[in-house]
Design a protein around this motif. Structure first.
Motif, PDB file in Angstrom:
ATOM      1  N   ILE A 140       0.841  -1.208   0.000  1.00  0.00           N
ATOM      2  CA  ILE A 140       0.000   0.000   0.000  1.00  0.00           C
ATOM      3  C   ILE A 140       0.868   1.246   0.000  1.00  0.00           C
ATOM      4  O   ILE A 140       0.610   2.197  -0.749  1.00  0.00           O
ATOM      5  CB  ILE A 140      -0.973  -0.018   1.199  1.00  0.00           C
ATOM      6  CG1 ILE A 140      -2.053  -1.074   0.978  1.00  0.00           C
ATOM      7  CG2 ILE A 140      -1.600   1.361   1.419  1.00  0.00           C
ATOM      8  CD1 ILE A 140      -2.910  -1.352   2.204  1.00  0.00           C
ATOM      9  N   THR A 141       1.902   1.247   0.823  1.00  0.00           N
ATOM     10  CA  THR A 141       2.815   2.394   0.878  1.00  0.00           C
ATOM     11  C   THR A 141       3.471   2.617  -0.484  1.00  0.00           C
ATOM     12  O   THR A 141       3.543   3.752  -0.970  1.00  0.00           O
ATOM     13  CB  THR A 141       3.895   2.164   1.962  1.00  0.00           C
ATOM     14  OG1 THR A 141       3.248   1.991   3.217  1.00  0.00           O
ATOM     15  CG2 THR A 141       4.860   3.331   2.035  1.00  0.00           C
ATOM     16  N   GLN A 142       3.934   1.536  -1.106  1.00  0.00           N
ATOM     17  CA  GLN A 142       4.558   1.648  -2.427  1.00  0.00           C
ATOM     18  C   GLN A 142       3.561   2.172  -3.455  1.00  0.00           C
ATOM     19  O   GLN A 142       3.895   3.026  -4.284  1.00  0.00           O
ATOM     20  CB  GLN A 142       5.122   0.298  -2.869  1.00  0.00           C
ATOM     21  CG  GLN A 142       6.299  -0.157  -2.050  1.00  0.00           C
ATOM     22  CD  GLN A 142       6.690  -1.604  -2.322  1.00  0.00           C
ATOM     23  OE1 GLN A 142       5.931  -2.379  -2.908  1.00  0.00           O
ATOM     24  NE2 GLN A 142       7.882  -1.986  -1.882  1.00  0.00           N
ATOM     25  N   LEU A 143       2.326   1.677  -3.416  1.00  0.00           N
ATOM     26  CA  LEU A 143       1.305   2.132  -4.358  1.00  0.00           C
ATOM     27  C   LEU A 143       0.960   3.608  -4.129  1.00  0.00           C
ATOM     28  O   LEU A 143       0.762   4.352  -5.088  1.00  0.00           O
ATOM     29  CB  LEU A 143       0.053   1.260  -4.259  1.00  0.00           C
ATOM     30  CG  LEU A 143       0.203  -0.155  -4.800  1.00  0.00           C
ATOM     31  CD1 LEU A 143      -1.036  -0.978  -4.477  1.00  0.00           C
ATOM     32  CD2 LEU A 143       0.465  -0.155  -6.293  1.00  0.00           C
ATOM     33  N   ASN A 144       0.902   4.030  -2.870  1.00  0.00           N
ATOM     34  CA  ASN A 144       0.642   5.436  -2.578  1.00  0.00           C
ATOM     35  C   ASN A 144       1.756   6.331  -3.116  1.00  0.00           C
ATOM     36  O   ASN A 144       1.491   7.420  -3.621  1.00  0.00           O
ATOM     37  CB  ASN A 144       0.471   5.658  -1.067  1.00  0.00           C
ATOM     38  CG  ASN A 144      -0.889   5.206  -0.576  1.00  0.00           C
ATOM     39  OD1 ASN A 144      -1.854   5.183  -1.328  1.00  0.00           O
ATOM     40  ND2 ASN A 144      -0.970   4.835   0.688  1.00  0.00           N
ATOM     41  N   GLU A 145       2.991   5.869  -3.030  1.00  0.00           N
ATOM     42  CA  GLU A 145       4.116   6.625  -3.590  1.00  0.00           C
ATOM     43  C   GLU A 145       3.990   6.728  -5.107  1.00  0.00           C
ATOM     44  O   GLU A 145       4.241   7.790  -5.690  1.00  0.00           O
ATOM     45  CB  GLU A 145       5.443   5.962  -3.208  1.00  0.00           C
ATOM     46  CG  GLU A 145       5.789   6.100  -1.745  1.00  0.00           C
ATOM     47  CD  GLU A 145       6.999   5.275  -1.330  1.00  0.00           C
ATOM     48  OE1 GLU A 145       7.641   4.634  -2.193  1.00  0.00           O
ATOM     49  OE2 GLU A 145       7.302   5.266  -0.115  1.00  0.00           O
ATOM     50  N   ILE A 146       3.588   5.655  -5.750  1.00  0.00           N
ATOM     51  CA  ILE A 146       3.396   5.667  -7.206  1.00  0.00           C
ATOM     52  C   ILE A 146       2.273   6.628  -7.582  1.00  0.00           C
ATOM     53  O   ILE A 146       2.405   7.401  -8.542  1.00  0.00           O
ATOM     54  CB  ILE A 146       3.114   4.238  -7.737  1.00  0.00           C
ATOM     55  CG1 ILE A 146       4.367   3.370  -7.591  1.00  0.00           C
ATOM     56  CG2 ILE A 146       2.627   4.264  -9.181  1.00  0.00           C
ATOM     57  CD1 ILE A 146       4.135   1.896  -7.845  1.00  0.00           C
ATOM     58  N   VAL A 147       1.172   6.595  -6.829  1.00  0.00           N
ATOM     59  CA  VAL A 147       0.057   7.507  -7.095  1.00  0.00           C
ATOM     60  C   VAL A 147       0.519   8.953  -6.969  1.00  0.00           C
ATOM     61  O   VAL A 147       0.194   9.802  -7.812  1.00  0.00           O
ATOM     62  CB  VAL A 147      -1.133   7.215  -6.141  1.00  0.00           C
ATOM     63  CG1 VAL A 147      -2.164   8.324  -6.184  1.00  0.00           C
ATOM     64  CG2 VAL A 147      -1.776   5.882  -6.503  1.00  0.00           C
TER      65      VAL A 147
END
Length: 143
Positions: free
Chosen positions: A116-123
């Motif tokens: 989730i943290t990685q996906l939030n960074e990508i977003v």
């Protein structure tokens, strides 16, 4: 949870490092380390000794089912699995205190939180890129 993460969990539960497990299973330390790092899937050279140790190979490779095969558990492994299980005689409810399944769930939650943290960074990065592109389009449309 990946194959490597499940193999790392096995190491943690048995309180071993790659070198110790490699010596016990008579396999190369490199084979274990590469599998833990998800650089490669464990070969039969590693899977067969793990199965003989009571690890469910299907679980290791897919994450489905139980970590240990019930028929090959030693008394010590049974103790590890049942460690922390308390039965209340009065109300016949059982309370699990840090069981193996709980450990698996906690590892999975940790993995999902990291994802989730990685996906939030990508977003966040994509939003910044979109904002930059919108600014470029605005500049080009002014000409």
């Amino acid at each position: 949870m990946t194959v490597g993460e499940r193999l790392k969990l096995i190491l943690d539960i048995h309180k071993k490092n790659a070198t110790t497990l490699a010596k016990e299973l008579n396999v190369s330390r490199t084979a274990i380390i590469r599998a833990v790092k998800d650089e490669t899937l464990p070969s039969s050279i590693l899977l067969i000794p793990l199965a003989n140790m009571g690890i469910d190979v299907h679980w290791l490779l897919t994450g489905e089912g139980e970590m240990f095969t019930k028929k090959t558990l030693s008394k010590e492994e049974q103790k590890i699995i049942n460690q922390g299980t308390i039965s209340s005689i009065g109300d016949h409810n059982s309370i699990e205190n840090k069981s193996i399944n709980e450990t698996l769930y906690l590892k999975e939650i940790e993995h999902l939180n990291t994802t989730i943290t990685q996906l939030n960074e990508i977003v966040t990065q994509l939003k910044a890129q979109l904002k930059d592109k919108e600014a470029i389009i605005e500049l080009l449309s002014q000409k």
